[in-house]
Motif scaffolding. Structure first.
Motif, PDB file in Angstrom:
ATOM      1  N   UNK A 298       0.837  -1.206   0.000  1.00  0.00           N
ATOM      2  CA  UNK A 298       0.000   0.000   0.000  1.00  0.00           C
ATOM      3  C   UNK A 298       0.870   1.254   0.000  1.00  0.00           C
ATOM      4  N   UNK A 299       1.970   1.223   0.777  1.00  0.00           N
ATOM      5  CA  UNK A 299       2.849   2.393   0.876  1.00  0.00           C
ATOM      6  C   UNK A 299       3.585   2.621  -0.440  1.00  0.00           C
ATOM      7  N   UNK A 300       4.213   1.581  -0.983  1.00  0.00           N
ATOM      8  CA  UNK A 300       4.948   1.724  -2.237  1.00  0.00           C
ATOM      9  C   UNK A 300       5.093   0.346  -2.879  1.00  0.00           C
ATOM     10  N   UNK A 301       4.274   0.040  -3.897  1.00  0.00           N
ATOM     11  CA  UNK A 301       4.296  -1.296  -4.504  1.00  0.00           C
ATOM     12  C   UNK A 301       5.643  -1.659  -5.105  1.00  0.00           C
ATOM     13  N   UNK A 302       6.351  -0.680  -5.711  1.00  0.00           N
ATOM     14  CA  UNK A 302       7.620  -0.986  -6.374  1.00  0.00           C
ATOM     15  C   UNK A 302       8.673  -1.425  -5.374  1.00  0.00           C
ATOM     16  N   UNK A 303       8.849  -0.633  -4.314  1.00  0.00           N
ATOM     17  CA  UNK A 303       9.831  -0.986  -3.288  1.00  0.00           C
ATOM     18  C   UNK A 303       9.414  -2.276  -2.574  1.00  0.00           C
ATOM     19  N   UNK A 304       8.119  -2.450  -2.361  1.00  0.00           N
ATOM     20  CA  UNK A 304       7.633  -3.669  -1.707  1.00  0.00           C
ATOM     21  C   UNK A 304       7.959  -4.900  -2.537  1.00  0.00           C
ATOM     22  N   UNK A 305       7.870  -4.766  -3.888  1.00  0.00           N
ATOM     23  CA  UNK A 305       8.189  -5.891  -4.754  1.00  0.00           C
ATOM     24  C   UNK A 305       9.654  -6.291  -4.608  1.00  0.00           C
ATOM     25  N   UNK A 306      10.542  -5.278  -4.588  1.00  0.00           N
ATOM     26  CA  UNK A 306      11.961  -5.576  -4.394  1.00  0.00           C
ATOM     27  C   UNK A 306      12.230  -6.123  -2.985  1.00  0.00           C
ATOM     28  N   UNK A 307      11.497  -5.637  -1.985  1.00  0.00           N
ATOM     29  CA  UNK A 307      11.693  -6.085  -0.597  1.00  0.00           C
ATOM     30  C   UNK A 307      11.346  -7.560  -0.434  1.00  0.00           C
ATOM     31  N   UNK A 308      10.364  -8.019  -1.219  1.00  0.00           N
ATOM     32  CA  UNK A 308       9.924  -9.420  -1.096  1.00  0.00           C
ATOM     33  C   UNK A 308      10.565 -10.323  -2.140  1.00  0.00           C
ATOM     34  N   UNK A 309      11.492  -9.805  -2.919  1.00  0.00           N
ATOM     35  CA  UNK A 309      12.150 -10.597  -3.948  1.00  0.00           C
ATOM     36  C   UNK A 309      12.853 -11.851  -3.407  1.00  0.00           C
ATOM     37  N   UNK A 310      13.451 -11.808  -2.196  1.00  0.00           N
ATOM     38  CA  UNK A 310      14.142 -13.013  -1.687  1.00  0.00           C
ATOM     39  C   UNK A 310      13.212 -14.174  -1.314  1.00  0.00           C
ATOM     40  N   UNK A 311      11.893 -13.937  -1.230  1.00  0.00           N
ATOM     41  CA  UNK A 311      10.975 -14.969  -0.748  1.00  0.00           C
ATOM     42  C   UNK A 311      11.070 -16.267  -1.561  1.00  0.00           C
ATOM     43  N   UNK A 312      11.085 -16.242  -2.897  1.00  0.00           N
ATOM     44  CA  UNK A 312      11.219 -17.505  -3.649  1.00  0.00           C
ATOM     45  C   UNK A 312      12.506 -18.267  -3.323  1.00  0.00           C
ATOM     46  N   UNK A 313      13.604 -17.540  -3.081  1.00  0.00           N
ATOM     47  CA  UNK A 313      14.869 -18.197  -2.730  1.00  0.00           C
ATOM     48  C   UNK A 313      14.785 -18.839  -1.342  1.00  0.00           C
ATOM     49  N   UNK A 314      14.058 -18.163  -0.426  1.00  0.00           N
ATOM     50  CA  UNK A 314      13.863 -18.730   0.910  1.00  0.00           C
ATOM     51  C   UNK A 314      13.029 -20.004   0.829  1.00  0.00           C
TER      52      UNK A 314
END
Length: 544
Positions: free
Chosen positions: A126-142
């Motif tokens: 909600x705050x910033x979709x673009x930054x949120x997308x990069x913030x959650x990028x490691x999830x598939x690797x985890x």
């Protein structure tokens, strides 16, 4: 609770983005207090969660242990023949606790973590979709790392649980047999044996921890990668005027709340693997077949006369090792029959079959004309008194040990049984008489005293059928006389089947059956068998 977690980052965003730049001192304190309230609410809810969770957790552990112990009591003796006591104890005490962790802690921890991840993640988008997308990028690797760690982990955790069980089994045996270890000066050898199993447990644990040593830091690195991406992408967005600094600050606070439950899920993964290995061991017992016909069968008609007959009975503990071959014998009501023969002839097996500890393979066993394997086991065993060769006493008081035969027996009944068993005199001399603790397996009593208490227990039950495996322990002449008097009293007016080791018992028996290699080779009275001059005559010369 998840909602209270995201309050502080939003409060921080508002204070740093609006209140501080505009110097709104009147609104500053209320918003700070709101942040404090969010932490108080979170921890108060956490306190309530822990209390409720612990109560529920202990209730589940109690129920599982109770069901497991009840199941153990329903298992046939064949099952126990191949199991170690220490291993069973480990499953009941340790494995149930480890198994429960995933059922209670795991579900609760996983649910809260998932809710917090979703709540924080949605807030970041909600705050910033673009930054949120990069913030959650490691999830598939985890997720990939978790799958790799889990893929072959079952064997590692099972080996660890089995190693702990082996160690507990050895420890149980060595503590129970500490007198033998000391008597044979075997402390050094047993210490080496213990260290060997302890070393196996260490290796199994190190194998588990080695994988965890790679897995946990790797996952921590990917968590940290999320912070670096937010710092890089978010910092660049602030410099380009595409994002406010207060939003970036809130993002860092939210990111810590996002990856905190992700880390907990990694720990949950390890917990699940350990619990699964423990659960496999618990359900191995729960899924085992019950003792055949344990709760079914017709009641043995009362009053029980005590007529017992074996007709061509055959039995084998293992298919390739037959123990009894077409054995036939009969005891009329009130008779005493003696079973004689060398060790391994099948005498104890006859007693075991009569108690239905094992089921005979062929032939017929009748009590008062009723086929044994059609009777209720509880009803059958309620009519039988069994005095084993080795008098077994529980680690409790004299009263508790005798009350096993009759839970409703009062002190007067107990003292009568003790008098009849020639045990009352020594019990009166004990420090607390009936309330004296006899120690584990009756270690505080002599062999003769334990035998007489065992006989008193059978007298208290007053069964119409008595099975007696006479003790062969060496006792002095006076004790031998007392035991014989107690046995004579015990066998009065009841059908008695005795594995005889005393000449007096054999002489007084109404009929004697001599067994050899699982077959009855001679039968008759004492005088008749002596006159034949066969196997019994040779055996009688060795019995005192």
């Amino acid at each position: 609770m998840a909602a209270s977690v995201i309050v502080f980052p939003l409060v921080t965003k508002h204070i740093t983005g609006d209140i501080i730049p505009n110097k709104r001192t009147d609104a500053f304190l209320p918003w700070v207090l709101l942040g404090l309230l969010s932490f108080f609410l979170k921890d108060a809810l956490n306190c309530a969660r822990i209390i409720l969770n612990n109560h529920f957790e202990q209730k589940v552990i109690f129920d599982i242990r109770s069901d497991l112990y009840q199941k153990i009591q329903r298992l046939p003796l064949r099952w126990f023949d191949t199991r170690r006591t220490g291993d069973i104890m480990t499953r009941v005490v340790e494995d149930v606790t480890a198994m429960e962790r995933i059922l209670i802690d795991g579900i609760e921890l996983g649910l809260i973590s998932v809710i917090q991840i979703l709540a924080v993640g949605i807030t970041m988008y909600i705050i910033n979709p673009t930054v949120a997308m990069w913030a959650t990028l490691p999830i598939p690797f985890l997720a990939l790392g978790a799958w790799i760690y889990t893929h072959n982990a079952r064997g590692r955790y099972k080996a660890q649980r089995d190693a702990a069980s082996d160690l507990n089994a050895l420890l149980h045996d060595n503590i129970a047999g500490i007198r033998q270890i000391k008597a044979y000066a075997a402390e050094k050898d047993e210490h080496e044996h213990f260290n060997g199993l302890s070393g196996a447990m260490r290796k199994a644990t190190l194998r588990v921890m080695k994988w965890w040593a790679f897995y946990n830091p790797s996952m921590s690195f990917f968590n940290s990668l999320g912070y670096v991406l937010v710092l890089g992408i978010g910092g660049y967005a602030v410099m380009q005027g595409e994002m406010q600094f207060d939003a970036l600050l809130a993002f860092f606070l939210l990111l810590s709340l996002f990856y905190e439950p992700v880390s907990k899920l990694h720990q949950l993964n390890q917990m699940a693997l350990s619990s699964r290995a423990a659960a496999d061991r618990v359900f191995e017992i729960l899924d085992a077949d019950d003792e055949p016909d344990a709760a079914s069968g017709a009641p043995l008609p009362r009053p029980v006369k005590g007529e017992v007959s074996f007709e061509d009975v055959s039995f084998a503990y293992d298919e390739d090792q037959p123990t009894l071959h077409k054995v036939s014998l009969k005891a009329e009501p009130g008779q005493t029959i003696a079973l004689a023969g060398s060790t391994g002839a099948g005498k104890s097996t006859i007693v075991n079959l009569l108690c239905r500890f094992y089921e005979y393979d062929s032939g017929s066993v009748l009590i008062d004309g009723k086929e044994l394997n059609t009777l209720s086991k509880n009803s059958l065993r309620d009519a039988i008194g069994y005095v084993t060769q080795e008098a077994f006493l529980f680690n409790g008081t004299v009263r508790e040990n005798l009350s096993l035969a009759d839970r409703k027996a009062g002190d007067e009944d107990i003292w009568k049984a003790l008098e009849a068993a020639k045990a009352a005199d020594f019990v009166r001399k004990l420090p607390e008489q009936l309330d004296t603790n006899v120690g584990e397996r009756g270690v505080k009593l002599s062999g003769g005293e334990k035998q007489r208490l065992s006989i008193a227990r059978a007298l208290l039950k007053d069964p119409p059928i008595l099975l007696l495996d006479e003790a062969t322990a060496s006792v002095d002449n006076q004790t031998e006389l007392l035991i014989q008097q107690a046995l004579d009293e015990l066998m009065k007016n009841r059908t008695s089947i005795v594995i005889a080791h005393r000449l007096s018992t054999i002489q007084n028996a109404d009929r004697i059956y001599v067994l050899e290699n699982g077959s009855v080779i001679e039968e008759g009275t004492h005088d008749e068998l002596l006159a034949i001059g066969g196997q019994f005559a040779e055996l009688a010369n060795t019995i005192k």
